[in-house]
Design a protein around this motif. Structure first.
Motif, PDB file in Angstrom:
ATOM      1  N   LYS A 304      76.962  14.501  56.250  1.00 13.02           N
ATOM      2  CA  LYS A 304      77.354  14.153  55.086  1.00 13.02           C
ATOM      3  C   LYS A 304      78.790  16.138  55.381  1.00 13.02           C
ATOM      4  CE  LYS A 304      74.716  12.130  51.527  1.00 13.02           C
ATOM      5  NZ  LYS A 304      73.805  12.951  50.224  1.00 13.02           N
ATOM      6  N   ALA A 305      77.805  17.004  55.587  1.00 13.02           N
ATOM      7  CA  ALA A 305      78.479  17.946  56.234  1.00 13.02           C
ATOM      8  C   ALA A 305      79.986  17.799  57.187  1.00 13.02           C
ATOM      9  CB  ALA A 305      77.578  19.042  56.583  1.00 13.02           C
ATOM     10  N   ALA A 306      79.627  16.740  58.166  1.00 17.77           N
ATOM     11  CA  ALA A 306      81.128  16.954  59.518  1.00 17.77           C
ATOM     12  C   ALA A 306      81.375  16.162  58.725  1.00 17.77           C
ATOM     13  CB  ALA A 306      79.356  16.265  60.848  1.00 17.77           C
ATOM     14  N   GLN A 307      81.473  14.917  57.763  1.00 23.43           N
ATOM     15  CA  GLN A 307      82.509  13.467  57.133  1.00 23.43           C
ATOM     16  C   GLN A 307      83.184  15.444  56.550  1.00 23.43           C
ATOM     17  OE1 GLN A 307      79.999  10.917  55.953  1.00 23.43           O
ATOM     18  NE2 GLN A 307      79.301  10.167  57.209  1.00 23.43           N
ATOM     19  N   ALA A 308      83.178  15.941  56.168  1.00 24.16           N
ATOM     20  CA  ALA A 308      83.766  16.662  55.045  1.00 24.16           C
ATOM     21  C   ALA A 308      83.706  17.441  55.304  1.00 24.16           C
ATOM     22  CB  ALA A 308      82.337  17.666  53.608  1.00 24.16           C
ATOM     23  N   HIS A 309      84.133  17.713  56.341  1.00 28.46           N
ATOM     24  CA  HIS A 309      84.708  19.227  57.414  1.00 28.46           C
ATOM     25  C   HIS A 309      86.302  17.920  58.140  1.00 28.46           C
ATOM     26  CE1 HIS A 309      82.182  21.876  56.541  1.00 28.46           C
ATOM     27  NE2 HIS A 309      83.145  22.000  56.665  1.00 28.46           N
TER      28      HIS A 309
END
Length: 309
Positions: A304-309
């Motif tokens: 999720k964190a990677a997709q948010a960036h």
């Protein structure tokens, strides 16, 4: 399950600096200089026979297990530096001699499990044994660079052990009538090791598992998914978890007793021995399932964190 993230790094660092100043002129005291941790990590626990030749000599929150091989003693982990005298006292309370400890086996080289090894090695004359990565950390007195919690600087250092030997995956430490086998279970640390042996009582032999932490804890900024410093660690971590699940396992003791329910089983054991509450053939599978779920949640958060960036 080393729980370094719960500590306030500033206060921990201050405590270490203060301890260094107080004991700077006393090399002996340096090996047992207190390090910060949860209260239960150093809360005294009465030593108790688990089964056959296997004894619990740790604290309420950090495991240390003693095995009487008939030709000397093998100790698995010690705890924090300040826990070494407590473990030594527990060994004596059981009627054993500290000088008979020949080997100290390490699960993983974080201060809360390996910090007391240097003092125990010094006091007993024993040799510490760990995986190659773990041995590197024990000799240096510092977690290895690729440890998921390596950037928690205040808790990265601990007393270095004087005598350290490396062991291979699947190799056994043999002493007397006992063979304790190393199973590499990397994930919580690169050198994490789970240990197994047979313990016999009244003609009945059971499989004992001393499982290393399987928790996916990490410093801020560390990713188990691939990043600029390493490849994807997920598959190897899952393999470790499933290794523990598949081991012959009649009795499980985890490095933090409360992580596997061993704390509750030990409490029951202090009250009654028959039927022995430590015997639980499903304990390893439940333990592994609990921490595979934790890893799933961790990886989902990283995605999720990677997709948010």
């Amino acid at each position: 399950m080393s729980c370094l993230p719960f500590l306030h790094r500033t206060s921990a660092a201050a405590a270490l600096v203060a301890g260094t100043l107080v004991h700077a002129t006393d090399p002996q005291a340096l090996l047992t200089r207190p390090m910060p941790g949860k209260p239960e990590w150093t809360r005294a626990h009465v030593p108790i026979r688990i089964y056959g030749n296997t004894y619990y000599v740790g604290s309420y929150g950090i495991s240390a297990v003693l095995v009487d091989t008939g030709a000397g003693l093998i100790l698995l982990d010690v705890g924090l530096p300040q826990s070494a005298p407590q473990v030594e006292a527990n060994i004596a309370k059981l009627g054993f001699k500290l000088a008979d400890v020949k080997y100290v086996l390490n699960s993983h080289a974080h201060f809360d499990h390996a910090g007391g090894i240097a003092a125990l090695v010094r006091d007993s004359g024993a040799t510490a044994i760990a995986s190659p990565s773990g041995a590197t950390a024990l000799r240096a007195g510092h977690v290895v660079a690729d440890d998921p919690q390596a950037s928690d600087v205040a808790n990265a250092a601990f007393p270095a052990a004087a005598r350290v030997r490396e062991i291979a995956d699947g190799e056994a430490v043999r002493l007397g009538d006992t063979a304790i086998t190393a199973h590499f279970t990397p994930g919580h640390t690169p050198g994490s090791t789970t240990w197994t042996w047979k313990s016999c009582e009244n003609g009945k032999c059971l499989d004992v598992v001393y499982s290393d932490s399987l928790s996916a804890f990490a410093s801020d900024g560390f990713h188990f998914l691939a990043d600029a410093t390493h490849g994807d660690l997920t598959a190897s971590f899952r393999k470790s978890i499933r290794t523990v699940a598949s081991l012959p396992c009649d009795i499980l003791v985890s490095t933090h007793p409360d992580a596997s329910g061993a704390d509750e089983r030990l409490a029951k054991l202090a009250v009654r021995r028959e039927p022995n509450p430590m015997i639980d053939a499903q304990a390893c599978r439940r333990f592994a399932a609990k921490f595979e779920k934790m890893l799933d949640e961790r990886i989902a958060d990283e995605n999720k964190a990677a997709q948010a960036h």
